[in-house]
Write an enzyme that holds these catalytic residues in place. Structure first.
Site, PDB file in Angstrom:
ATOM      1  N   GLY A 175      12.347  -2.264   7.882  1.00 27.94           N
ATOM      2  CA  GLY A 175      12.467  -1.826   9.271  1.00 27.94           C
ATOM      3  C   GLY A 175      13.729  -2.307   9.966  1.00 27.94           C
ATOM      4  O   GLY A 175      13.841  -2.219  11.184  1.00 27.94           O
ATOM      5  N   GLY A 231       8.654   3.260   4.815  1.00 25.00           N
ATOM      6  CA  GLY A 231       7.983   3.016   6.089  1.00 25.00           C
ATOM      7  C   GLY A 231       8.453   4.015   7.132  1.00 25.00           C
ATOM      8  O   GLY A 231       7.997   5.151   7.190  1.00 25.00           O
ATOM      9  N   GLY A 232       9.407   3.582   7.949  1.00 25.23           N
ATOM     10  CA  GLY A 232       9.871   4.386   9.086  1.00 25.23           C
ATOM     11  C   GLY A 232      10.165   5.840   8.746  1.00 25.23           C
ATOM     12  O   GLY A 232       9.717   6.750   9.455  1.00 25.23           O
ATOM     13  N   GLU A 278       4.040  -7.669   5.970  1.00 26.05           N
ATOM     14  CA  GLU A 278       3.462  -7.775   7.322  1.00 26.05           C
ATOM     15  C   GLU A 278       2.081  -8.425   7.256  1.00 26.05           C
ATOM     16  O   GLU A 278       1.690  -9.175   8.151  1.00 26.05           O
ATOM     17  CB  GLU A 278       3.413  -6.382   7.979  1.00 26.05           C
ATOM     18  CG  GLU A 278       4.820  -5.949   8.390  1.00 26.05           C
ATOM     19  CD  GLU A 278       5.063  -4.457   8.401  1.00 26.05           C
ATOM     20  OE1 GLU A 278       4.095  -3.671   8.418  1.00 26.05           O
ATOM     21  OE2 GLU A 278       6.250  -4.068   8.377  1.00 26.05           O
ATOM     22  N   HIS A 311       1.421  -6.566   1.451  1.00 27.78           N
ATOM     23  CA  HIS A 311       2.591  -6.162   2.234  1.00 27.78           C
ATOM     24  C   HIS A 311       3.076  -7.370   3.049  1.00 27.78           C
ATOM     25  O   HIS A 311       2.263  -8.163   3.526  1.00 27.78           O
ATOM     26  CB  HIS A 311       2.224  -4.993   3.158  1.00 27.78           C
ATOM     27  CG  HIS A 311       3.437  -4.382   3.789  1.00 27.78           C
ATOM     28  ND1 HIS A 311       4.066  -4.953   4.866  1.00 27.78           N
ATOM     29  CD2 HIS A 311       4.162  -3.283   3.460  1.00 27.78           C
ATOM     30  CE1 HIS A 311       5.135  -4.209   5.182  1.00 27.78           C
ATOM     31  NE2 HIS A 311       5.201  -3.190   4.345  1.00 27.78           N
ATOM     32  N   ASN A 360       4.230   4.749   3.804  1.00 22.46           N
ATOM     33  CA  ASN A 360       3.350   3.802   4.481  1.00 22.46           C
ATOM     34  C   ASN A 360       3.490   4.029   5.988  1.00 22.46           C
ATOM     35  O   ASN A 360       4.494   3.644   6.579  1.00 22.46           O
ATOM     36  CB  ASN A 360       3.772   2.378   4.084  1.00 22.46           C
ATOM     37  CG  ASN A 360       3.056   1.301   4.877  1.00 22.46           C
ATOM     38  OD1 ASN A 360       2.070   1.566   5.572  1.00 22.46           O
ATOM     39  ND2 ASN A 360       3.548   0.070   4.781  1.00 22.46           N
ATOM     40  N   TRP A 361       2.492   4.659   6.563  1.00 18.04           N
ATOM     41  CA  TRP A 361       2.581   5.000   7.995  1.00 18.04           C
ATOM     42  C   TRP A 361       2.313   3.803   8.901  1.00 18.04           C
ATOM     43  O   TRP A 361       2.439   3.911  10.114  1.00 18.04           O
ATOM     44  CB  TRP A 361       1.596   6.136   8.321  1.00 18.04           C
ATOM     45  CG  TRP A 361       1.977   7.453   7.728  1.00 18.04           C
ATOM     46  CD1 TRP A 361       3.088   7.728   6.973  1.00 18.04           C
ATOM     47  CD2 TRP A 361       1.268   8.691   7.857  1.00 18.04           C
ATOM     48  NE1 TRP A 361       3.105   9.049   6.618  1.00 18.04           N
ATOM     49  CE2 TRP A 361       1.994   9.675   7.152  1.00 18.04           C
ATOM     50  CE3 TRP A 361       0.080   9.064   8.494  1.00 18.04           C
ATOM     51  CZ2 TRP A 361       1.584  11.000   7.059  1.00 18.04           C
ATOM     52  CZ3 TRP A 361      -0.337  10.389   8.402  1.00 18.04           C
ATOM     53  CH2 TRP A 361       0.416  11.345   7.696  1.00 18.04           C
ATOM     54  N   LYS A 362       1.878   2.690   8.330  1.00 14.18           N
ATOM     55  CA  LYS A 362       1.557   1.491   9.117  1.00 14.18           C
ATOM     56  C   LYS A 362       0.592   1.860  10.260  1.00 14.18           C
ATOM     57  O   LYS A 362      -0.214   2.768  10.104  1.00 14.18           O
ATOM     58  CB  LYS A 362       2.842   0.821   9.609  1.00 14.18           C
ATOM     59  CG  LYS A 362       3.813   0.579   8.433  1.00 14.18           C
ATOM     60  CD  LYS A 362       4.953  -0.317   8.752  1.00 14.18           C
ATOM     61  CE  LYS A 362       5.819  -0.481   7.503  1.00 14.18           C
ATOM     62  NZ  LYS A 362       6.905  -1.401   7.699  1.00 14.18           N
TER      63      LYS A 362
END
Ligand code: PGA
Length: 252
Positions: free
Chosen positions: A173, A232-233, A97, A95, A9-11
Protein backbone atom coordinates in the site's frame (compact mmCIF):
# COMPACT_ATOMS: atom_id res chain seq x y z
CA UNK A 1 3.37 -27.93 -13.01
CA UNK A 2 2.80 -25.02 -10.68
CA UNK A 3 -0.25 -22.82 -11.02
CA UNK A 4 0.04 -19.19 -12.12
CA UNK A 5 -2.22 -17.17 -9.87
CA UNK A 6 -3.37 -13.56 -9.60
CA UNK A 7 -5.31 -12.97 -6.39
CA UNK A 8 -7.14 -9.79 -5.43
CA UNK A 9 -7.30 -9.03 -1.70
CA UNK A 10 -10.10 -6.51 -1.26
CA UNK A 11 -9.32 -6.10 2.46
CA UNK A 12 -12.09 -4.26 4.37
CA UNK A 13 -13.36 -2.42 1.31
CA UNK A 14 -16.43 -2.55 -0.83
CA UNK A 15 -20.12 -3.18 -0.55
CA UNK A 16 -22.61 -5.59 -2.04
CA UNK A 17 -22.92 -3.27 -5.02
CA UNK A 18 -19.19 -3.20 -5.59
CA UNK A 19 -19.04 -7.00 -5.41
CA UNK A 20 -21.59 -7.26 -8.19
CA UNK A 21 -19.83 -4.67 -10.30
CA UNK A 22 -16.22 -5.87 -9.92
CA UNK A 23 -17.01 -9.57 -10.05
CA UNK A 24 -19.21 -8.99 -13.10
CA UNK A 25 -16.30 -7.29 -14.87
CA UNK A 26 -13.93 -10.11 -13.94
CA UNK A 27 -16.47 -12.64 -15.19
CA UNK A 28 -16.91 -11.01 -18.57
CA UNK A 29 -13.21 -10.30 -19.12
CA UNK A 30 -11.95 -13.70 -17.96
CA UNK A 31 -13.28 -15.42 -21.08
CA UNK A 32 -10.83 -13.50 -23.23
CA UNK A 33 -7.79 -14.29 -21.04
CA UNK A 34 -5.92 -17.07 -22.77
CA UNK A 35 -2.76 -17.18 -20.64
CA UNK A 36 -3.98 -19.85 -18.22
CA UNK A 37 -3.93 -17.55 -15.18
CA UNK A 38 -5.96 -18.69 -12.16
CA UNK A 39 -7.86 -15.72 -10.75
CA UNK A 40 -8.76 -15.63 -7.05
CA UNK A 41 -10.94 -12.95 -5.49
CA UNK A 42 -10.65 -12.46 -1.73
CA UNK A 43 -13.51 -10.20 -0.59
CA UNK A 44 -14.62 -9.42 2.96
CA UNK A 45 -16.02 -12.73 4.26
CA UNK A 46 -19.53 -11.32 4.53
CA UNK A 47 -19.59 -10.90 0.76
CA UNK A 48 -18.01 -14.24 -0.14
CA UNK A 49 -21.30 -15.90 -1.16
CA UNK A 50 -22.32 -12.92 -3.28
CA UNK A 51 -18.90 -12.93 -4.92
CA UNK A 52 -19.10 -16.65 -5.69
CA UNK A 53 -22.52 -16.14 -7.28
CA UNK A 54 -21.45 -13.09 -9.29
CA UNK A 55 -18.30 -14.78 -10.63
CA UNK A 56 -20.21 -17.93 -11.58
CA UNK A 57 -17.10 -20.06 -11.87
CA UNK A 58 -14.94 -17.53 -13.76
CA UNK A 59 -12.65 -17.10 -10.74
CA UNK A 60 -12.10 -18.73 -7.36
CA UNK A 61 -12.96 -17.07 -4.06
CA UNK A 62 -11.09 -16.92 -0.77
CA UNK A 63 -11.35 -15.48 2.72
CA UNK A 64 -8.87 -13.06 4.27
CA UNK A 65 -8.56 -14.80 7.62
CA UNK A 66 -9.82 -17.83 9.53
CA UNK A 67 -10.07 -18.77 13.20
CA UNK A 68 -7.37 -20.89 14.80
CA UNK A 69 -10.05 -23.21 16.16
CA UNK A 70 -12.32 -25.63 14.38
CA UNK A 71 -15.60 -24.55 16.03
CA UNK A 72 -17.05 -23.50 19.36
CA UNK A 73 -17.56 -20.50 21.62
CA UNK A 74 -15.41 -17.98 19.73
CA UNK A 75 -17.76 -15.08 19.14
CA UNK A 76 -17.06 -13.22 15.93
CA UNK A 77 -14.71 -15.79 14.44
CA UNK A 78 -15.13 -17.67 11.16
CA UNK A 79 -13.91 -21.25 10.83
CA UNK A 80 -12.01 -22.46 7.80
CA UNK A 81 -14.60 -25.24 7.43
CA UNK A 82 -17.36 -22.63 7.13
CA UNK A 83 -15.56 -20.88 4.29
CA UNK A 84 -15.17 -24.26 2.59
CA UNK A 85 -18.83 -25.04 3.22
CA UNK A 86 -20.07 -22.00 1.28
CA UNK A 87 -17.77 -22.69 -1.67
CA UNK A 88 -14.58 -20.76 -0.96
CA UNK A 89 -11.39 -22.37 -2.23
CA UNK A 90 -8.66 -20.29 -0.57
CA UNK A 91 -7.81 -18.70 2.76
CA UNK A 92 -5.16 -16.07 3.38
CA UNK A 93 -3.23 -16.63 6.57
CA UNK A 94 -0.58 -14.42 8.16
CA UNK A 95 -1.15 -11.23 6.19
CA UNK A 96 1.10 -8.54 7.66
CA UNK A 97 -1.95 -6.47 8.64
CA UNK A 98 -3.14 -9.42 10.76
CA UNK A 99 0.32 -9.90 12.22
CA UNK A 100 0.78 -6.19 13.02
CA UNK A 101 -2.72 -4.99 13.94
CA UNK A 102 -4.12 -8.16 15.52
CA UNK A 103 -1.03 -9.57 17.17
CA UNK A 104 -0.85 -12.74 15.13
CA UNK A 105 2.35 -14.47 16.14
CA UNK A 106 4.05 -17.24 14.18
CA UNK A 107 2.43 -19.75 16.57
CA UNK A 108 -1.05 -18.43 15.85
CA UNK A 109 -0.30 -18.43 12.13
CA UNK A 110 0.76 -22.08 12.38
CA UNK A 111 -2.51 -22.97 14.14
CA UNK A 112 -4.49 -21.25 11.38
CA UNK A 113 -2.46 -23.05 8.73
CA UNK A 114 -3.45 -26.36 10.33
CA UNK A 115 -7.14 -25.38 10.30
CA UNK A 116 -7.01 -24.32 6.66
CA UNK A 117 -5.31 -27.50 5.50
CA UNK A 118 -7.67 -29.71 7.50
CA UNK A 119 -10.70 -27.94 6.01
CA UNK A 120 -9.71 -28.68 2.43
CA UNK A 121 -9.16 -25.04 1.49
CA UNK A 122 -6.00 -23.96 -0.28
CA UNK A 123 -3.68 -21.95 1.92
CA UNK A 124 -2.24 -18.62 0.82
CA UNK A 125 0.41 -18.01 3.46
CA UNK A 126 1.71 -14.43 3.60
CA UNK A 127 5.26 -13.72 4.75
CA UNK A 128 7.44 -10.64 4.56
CA UNK A 129 9.93 -8.45 6.38
CA UNK A 130 9.48 -4.90 7.70
CA UNK A 131 11.57 -1.99 6.49
CA UNK A 132 13.78 -2.02 9.59
CA UNK A 133 14.36 -5.76 9.22
CA UNK A 134 15.38 -5.20 5.60
CA UNK A 135 17.64 -2.29 6.47
CA UNK A 136 19.39 -4.31 9.13
CA UNK A 137 20.07 -7.12 6.66
CA UNK A 138 17.67 -9.59 8.28
CA UNK A 139 15.08 -9.86 5.52
CA UNK A 140 15.99 -13.34 4.38
CA UNK A 141 16.26 -14.77 7.90
CA UNK A 142 12.91 -13.23 8.92
CA UNK A 143 11.06 -14.52 5.88
CA UNK A 144 12.58 -17.99 6.09
CA UNK A 145 11.76 -18.12 9.81
CA UNK A 146 8.12 -17.24 9.08
CA UNK A 147 7.86 -19.94 6.41
CA UNK A 148 9.56 -22.54 8.59
CA UNK A 149 7.33 -21.89 11.61
CA UNK A 150 4.09 -21.66 9.67
CA UNK A 151 4.66 -24.84 7.70
CA UNK A 152 6.47 -26.97 10.29
CA UNK A 153 3.63 -29.49 10.50
CA UNK A 154 2.81 -29.74 6.79
CA UNK A 155 3.54 -33.00 5.08
CA UNK A 156 2.48 -35.44 2.39
CA UNK A 157 -0.39 -34.49 0.14
CA UNK A 158 -1.14 -31.30 2.08
CA UNK A 159 1.72 -29.59 0.26
CA UNK A 160 -0.44 -29.36 -2.85
CA UNK A 161 -2.81 -27.04 -0.90
CA UNK A 162 0.01 -24.58 -0.16
CA UNK A 163 0.65 -21.27 -1.92
CA UNK A 164 3.04 -18.69 -0.45
CA UNK A 165 2.83 -14.93 -0.99
CA UNK A 166 5.99 -12.98 -0.30
CA UNK A 167 4.90 -9.46 0.62
CA UNK A 168 7.57 -7.12 1.97
CA UNK A 169 5.68 -5.07 4.56
CA UNK A 170 7.27 -1.81 3.39
CA UNK A 171 5.85 -2.37 -0.10
CA UNK A 172 2.22 -2.92 0.93
CA UNK A 173 0.00 0.00 0.00
CA UNK A 174 2.99 2.33 -0.21
CA UNK A 175 3.60 2.46 -3.94
CA UNK A 176 7.09 1.03 -3.31
CA UNK A 177 7.76 -2.31 -4.94
CA UNK A 178 10.72 -4.59 -4.45
CA UNK A 179 12.79 -4.63 -7.62
CA UNK A 180 12.00 -7.63 -9.77
CA UNK A 181 15.52 -8.87 -9.06
CA UNK A 182 15.17 -8.57 -5.27
CA UNK A 183 11.75 -10.21 -5.34
CA UNK A 184 13.08 -13.04 -7.50
CA UNK A 185 15.99 -13.53 -5.08
CA UNK A 186 13.64 -13.94 -2.11
CA UNK A 187 11.36 -16.28 -4.04
CA UNK A 188 14.34 -18.43 -4.98
CA UNK A 189 15.35 -18.63 -1.31
CA UNK A 190 11.80 -19.58 -0.27
CA UNK A 191 11.71 -22.31 -2.91
CA UNK A 192 15.06 -23.66 -1.74
CA UNK A 193 13.78 -23.71 1.84
CA UNK A 194 10.63 -25.58 0.77
CA UNK A 195 12.90 -28.24 -0.70
CA UNK A 196 14.72 -28.52 2.63
CA UNK A 197 11.36 -28.93 4.39
CA UNK A 198 10.55 -31.91 2.21
CA UNK A 199 8.00 -30.12 0.01
CA UNK A 200 7.69 -30.68 -3.73
CA UNK A 201 9.20 -27.20 -4.12
CA UNK A 202 8.92 -26.98 -7.89
CA UNK A 203 5.17 -27.60 -7.70
CA UNK A 204 4.40 -24.85 -5.18
CA UNK A 205 3.18 -21.48 -6.46
CA UNK A 206 4.98 -18.46 -5.00
CA UNK A 207 3.30 -15.06 -5.40
CA UNK A 208 4.69 -11.58 -4.97
CA UNK A 209 2.62 -8.89 -3.27
CA UNK A 210 3.19 -5.24 -2.43
CA UNK A 211 2.14 -2.40 -4.75
CA UNK A 212 1.77 -4.61 -7.82
CA UNK A 213 0.29 -2.44 -10.57
CA UNK A 214 -0.37 -2.79 -14.30
CA UNK A 215 2.96 -1.17 -15.08
CA UNK A 216 5.21 -3.42 -12.96
CA UNK A 217 3.35 -6.74 -13.09
CA UNK A 218 4.86 -8.04 -16.33
CA UNK A 219 8.45 -7.66 -15.13
CA UNK A 220 7.67 -9.35 -11.80
CA UNK A 221 5.75 -12.21 -13.42
CA UNK A 222 8.58 -12.82 -15.88
CA UNK A 223 10.90 -13.92 -13.04
CA UNK A 224 11.50 -17.65 -12.94
CA UNK A 225 10.38 -18.17 -9.32
CA UNK A 226 7.47 -15.71 -9.27
CA UNK A 227 4.26 -17.51 -10.20
CA UNK A 228 1.84 -14.63 -9.80
CA UNK A 229 0.73 -11.84 -7.52
CA UNK A 230 -1.34 -10.94 -4.49
CA UNK A 231 -2.89 -7.60 -5.31
CA UNK A 232 -4.39 -5.16 -2.80
CA UNK A 233 -5.22 -1.63 -3.93
CA UNK A 234 -5.17 -2.34 -7.66
CA UNK A 235 -7.62 -5.22 -7.26
CA UNK A 236 -10.39 -2.72 -6.44
CA UNK A 237 -10.17 -1.20 -9.91
CA UNK A 238 -11.41 -3.76 -12.42
CA UNK A 239 -9.42 -2.38 -15.32
CA UNK A 240 -6.15 -2.43 -13.36
CA UNK A 241 -6.77 -5.86 -11.89
CA UNK A 242 -7.58 -7.33 -15.27
CA UNK A 243 -4.56 -5.81 -16.90
CA UNK A 244 -2.43 -7.37 -14.13
CA UNK A 245 -4.09 -10.71 -14.93
CA UNK A 246 -3.23 -10.13 -18.57
CA UNK A 247 0.42 -9.41 -17.71
CA UNK A 248 0.96 -13.07 -16.82
CA UNK A 249 3.01 -14.59 -19.63
CA UNK A 250 1.41 -17.55 -21.33
CA UNK A 251 3.24 -20.80 -20.70
CA UNK A 252 5.57 -21.80 -23.47
P1 PGA B 1 -1.13 -3.56 -2.14
O1 PGA B 1 -1.51 -4.68 -1.06
O2 PGA B 1 -1.18 -4.20 -3.51
O3 PGA B 1 -2.15 -2.49 -1.96
O4 PGA B 1 0.26 -3.10 -1.81
C1 PGA B 1 -1.06 -6.01 -1.17
C2 PGA B 1 -1.59 -6.84 -0.02
O5 PGA B 1 -1.66 -6.35 1.10
O6 PGA B 1 -1.94 -8.03 -0.19
Amino acid sequence: MRRRIVAGNWKMNGSRDLVGELAGQVRSASASLDNGVEIVIIPPALFASDTIAALSGSAKVGVQNVARWQSGAYTGEIAAGMAWDIGCEYALVGHSERRQLFGESDDIVAEKVAQVLASGLNLMLCVGETLSERESGEAEAVVKGQVRKALAAVNGNSWCQVVIAYEPVWAIGTGKTATAGDAQGMHREIRALLGELGAPADEISLLYGGSVKPDNAAELFAQPDIDGGLIGGASLVAEDFLSICQAMPART
